[in-house]
Motif scaffolding. Sequence first.
Motif, short mmCIF file in Angstrom:
data_model
loop_
_atom_site.label_atom_id
_atom_site.label_comp_id
_atom_site.label_asym_id
_atom_site.label_seq_id
_atom_site.Cartn_x
_atom_site.Cartn_y
_atom_site.Cartn_z
N THR A 76 0.83 -1.21 0.00
CA THR A 76 0.00 0.00 0.00
C THR A 76 0.86 1.25 0.00
O THR A 76 0.35 2.35 -0.14
N HIS A 77 2.15 1.09 0.22
CA HIS A 77 3.09 2.21 0.19
C HIS A 77 4.49 1.66 -0.07
O HIS A 77 4.69 0.44 -0.08
N THR A 78 5.45 2.55 -0.31
CA THR A 78 6.81 2.08 -0.54
C THR A 78 7.58 1.91 0.77
O THR A 78 8.73 1.48 0.77
N SER A 79 6.93 2.22 1.91
CA SER A 79 7.63 2.13 3.20
C SER A 79 8.20 0.74 3.51
O SER A 79 9.23 0.66 4.19
N PRO A 80 7.58 -0.38 3.06
CA PRO A 80 8.21 -1.68 3.36
C PRO A 80 9.64 -1.79 2.81
O PRO A 80 10.43 -2.60 3.32
N VAL A 81 9.98 -0.99 1.82
CA VAL A 81 11.36 -1.05 1.30
C VAL A 81 12.34 -0.54 2.36
O VAL A 81 13.50 -0.97 2.41
N GLN A 82 11.88 0.35 3.24
CA GLN A 82 12.71 0.76 4.39
C GLN A 82 13.14 -0.47 5.18
O GLN A 82 14.32 -0.64 5.53
N ILE A 83 12.14 -1.31 5.48
CA ILE A 83 12.39 -2.49 6.31
C ILE A 83 13.37 -3.42 5.61
O ILE A 83 14.35 -3.89 6.19
N PHE A 120 15.96 9.50 9.43
CA PHE A 120 14.70 10.11 9.01
C PHE A 120 14.19 9.39 7.78
O PHE A 120 14.95 8.67 7.10
N ALA A 121 12.90 9.57 7.54
CA ALA A 121 12.28 8.92 6.37
C ALA A 121 11.27 9.89 5.79
O ALA A 121 10.80 10.80 6.48
N PHE A 122 10.97 9.70 4.54
CA PHE A 122 9.88 10.47 3.93
C PHE A 122 9.23 9.66 2.83
O PHE A 122 9.82 8.69 2.33
N GLY A 123 8.01 10.03 2.51
CA GLY A 123 7.29 9.33 1.45
C GLY A 123 6.45 10.34 0.69
O GLY A 123 5.94 11.29 1.28
N TYR A 174 -0.42 0.28 -4.32
CA TYR A 174 -1.80 -0.09 -4.66
C TYR A 174 -2.76 0.16 -3.50
O TYR A 174 -2.48 -0.23 -2.36
N ARG A 175 -3.87 0.79 -3.80
CA ARG A 175 -4.95 0.89 -2.82
C ARG A 175 -6.28 0.84 -3.55
O ARG A 175 -6.39 1.34 -4.67
N SER A 176 -7.27 0.28 -2.86
CA SER A 176 -8.58 0.14 -3.46
C SER A 176 -9.31 1.48 -3.39
O SER A 176 -10.11 1.73 -2.50
N LEU A 231 4.50 15.97 0.99
CA LEU A 231 5.25 14.84 1.55
C LEU A 231 4.80 14.49 2.95
O LEU A 231 4.33 15.35 3.69
N GLY A 232 5.03 13.22 3.33
CA GLY A 232 4.96 12.83 4.73
C GLY A 232 6.37 12.47 5.15
O GLY A 232 7.15 11.96 4.36
N SER A 233 6.70 12.74 6.41
CA SER A 233 8.08 12.50 6.82
C SER A 233 8.18 12.41 8.34
O SER A 233 7.18 12.58 9.05
N PHE A 288 5.15 4.99 11.87
CA PHE A 288 6.56 4.57 11.73
C PHE A 288 7.54 5.70 11.94
O PHE A 288 8.74 5.51 11.76
N THR A 289 7.04 6.91 12.27
CA THR A 289 7.96 8.01 12.57
C THR A 289 7.53 8.69 13.87
O THR A 289 6.36 8.74 14.21
N GLU A 290 8.52 9.23 14.58
CA GLU A 290 8.24 9.98 15.81
C GLU A 290 9.39 10.93 16.07
O GLU A 290 10.50 10.47 16.29
N HIS A 320 2.07 5.73 -7.79
CA HIS A 320 3.52 5.62 -7.57
C HIS A 320 3.94 6.46 -6.37
O HIS A 320 3.43 7.55 -6.18
N GLN A 321 4.86 5.90 -5.62
CA GLN A 321 5.43 6.65 -4.49
C GLN A 321 6.94 6.59 -4.56
O GLN A 321 7.51 5.71 -5.22
N VAL A 322 7.57 7.53 -3.86
CA VAL A 322 8.99 7.38 -3.62
C VAL A 322 9.19 7.50 -2.11
O VAL A 322 8.58 8.32 -1.44
N GLU A 323 10.01 6.58 -1.61
CA GLU A 323 10.33 6.55 -0.20
C GLU A 323 11.77 7.03 -0.05
O GLU A 323 12.59 6.78 -0.93
N GLY A 324 12.06 7.71 1.05
CA GLY A 324 13.45 8.06 1.33
C GLY A 324 13.80 7.56 2.71
O GLY A 324 12.94 7.54 3.60
N1 DAH Z 1 3.88 5.66 3.84
C1 DAH Z 1 3.15 6.90 3.97
C2 DAH Z 1 1.89 6.84 3.12
O1 DAH Z 1 1.82 6.06 2.21
C3 DAH Z 1 3.99 8.06 3.53
C4 DAH Z 1 5.12 8.33 4.47
C5 DAH Z 1 4.95 9.18 5.53
C6 DAH Z 1 6.33 7.69 4.32
C7 DAH Z 1 5.96 9.46 6.41
C8 DAH Z 1 7.38 7.94 5.21
C9 DAH Z 1 7.18 8.84 6.26
O2 DAH Z 1 8.57 7.37 5.10
O3 DAH Z 1 8.19 9.09 7.12
O4 DAH Z 1 0.98 7.56 3.37
#
Ligand code: DAH
Length: 368
Positions: free
Chosen positions: A178-185, A319-322, A204-206, A296-298, A261-263, A217-221
């Motif tokens: 549902t997001h690219t965040s699993p690539v972080q893991i 740090f992470a962002f998406g 993918y989301r319904s 962005l979310g981060s 996943f962020t704080e 499409h998303q990009v994760e950092g």
């Molecule tokens: N995974 C989040 C989403 O799909 C976006 C996101 C937010 C990714 C904050 C991150 C983050 O890595 O730190 O809505």
Amino acid sequence: MTDPDLLTSDLLAAVDAAATPEALEAVRVRALGKQGEVTALLKSLGGMTPDERQVEGPRIHALREAVTVALAARKASLEQAALDARLASETLDLTLPVDLPPTGTIHPVSQVMDELAEIFADLGFAVATGPEIEDDWHNFTALNIPETHPARAMHDTFYFEPQARTAGDEARRMLLRTHTSPVQIRTMLANKPPIRIIAPGRTYRSDSDATHTPMFHQVEGLVIDRGITLGHLKWTLETFLKAYFEREDIVLRLRPSYFPFTEPSAEVDVGYTLIKGKRVIGGSGDDANGGWMEVLGSGMVHPKVIAACGLDPAEWQGFAFGCGIDRLAMLKYGMDDLRAFFDGDVRWLKHYGFSALDVPTLSGGVGA
Ligand code: DAH
């Protein structure tokens, strides 16, 4: 009365002799039509004595069966012959050289992914990838989104049918990420810090309307190192957005937010200026003719996420962002309907696509 056996050989010969679908249809009508010869025989059963019917019934039914089967077989062979003839006359030699120059273009999503890779490579980030078919653990649990977390409901997940599995194997339940965040893991599990990656890809989301498509499409950092702070996050995002929008006057606003996943977590807005009623990225959103747009979310990677990947959160921070790539493309190149991205309309691609020779570079301008 016509003799069924004579009629059988007569009709079968006619079926065999029919050389076209029309001729065959005429035989069918002659035999089985309302006034057909077989139909007449079937009708004659009604006027027979029970004894006669006992003898004639099976003969007449066998006649009908034989004719029906022969008609169907002849029809199939005529159709096959027509198809063979057509295939033979319509051959196309795909190995011949084309007499037109290729007209394909690079899709804006691919172009933006290349721009992102180029910009972040310059900042020392590698490109990481992960599977689009993910399991529950990587997509949710390891990102501090346990089974009962309300964020799961918000993700409108496409799940696969559960496989035959042993009890307690919930983590292996498969889904479309549902997001690219699993690539972080996956990156933290496979590599030792320091880590600096971006992970662009399909998600993918319904969900489906003018601003949401089931596939997007998303990009994760992700950055993991010692002594990482929010200051590093803000500088990185500012540097990235300046390079991406190719403007120096990019102003960011970090708004406190929540992600499991962020704080702490922050949503990042970028300032825009209204020019002839259009929102153009750049300038402070607090200006009289400006505003803020969320891009962005981060946040700082949650210690639980770091620990889930086998790292010591007392030693490693990050740090992470998406961010949505389709949206980034729309903002920069001025498309207004997300659905057009996936229509495959050649006219749209001609208008918004990019030349294959125009590779994004930081010095030449990532936007071509
Ligand atoms: N995974 C989040 C989403 O799909 C976006 C996101 C937010 C990714 C904050 C991150 C983050 O890595 O730190 O809505």
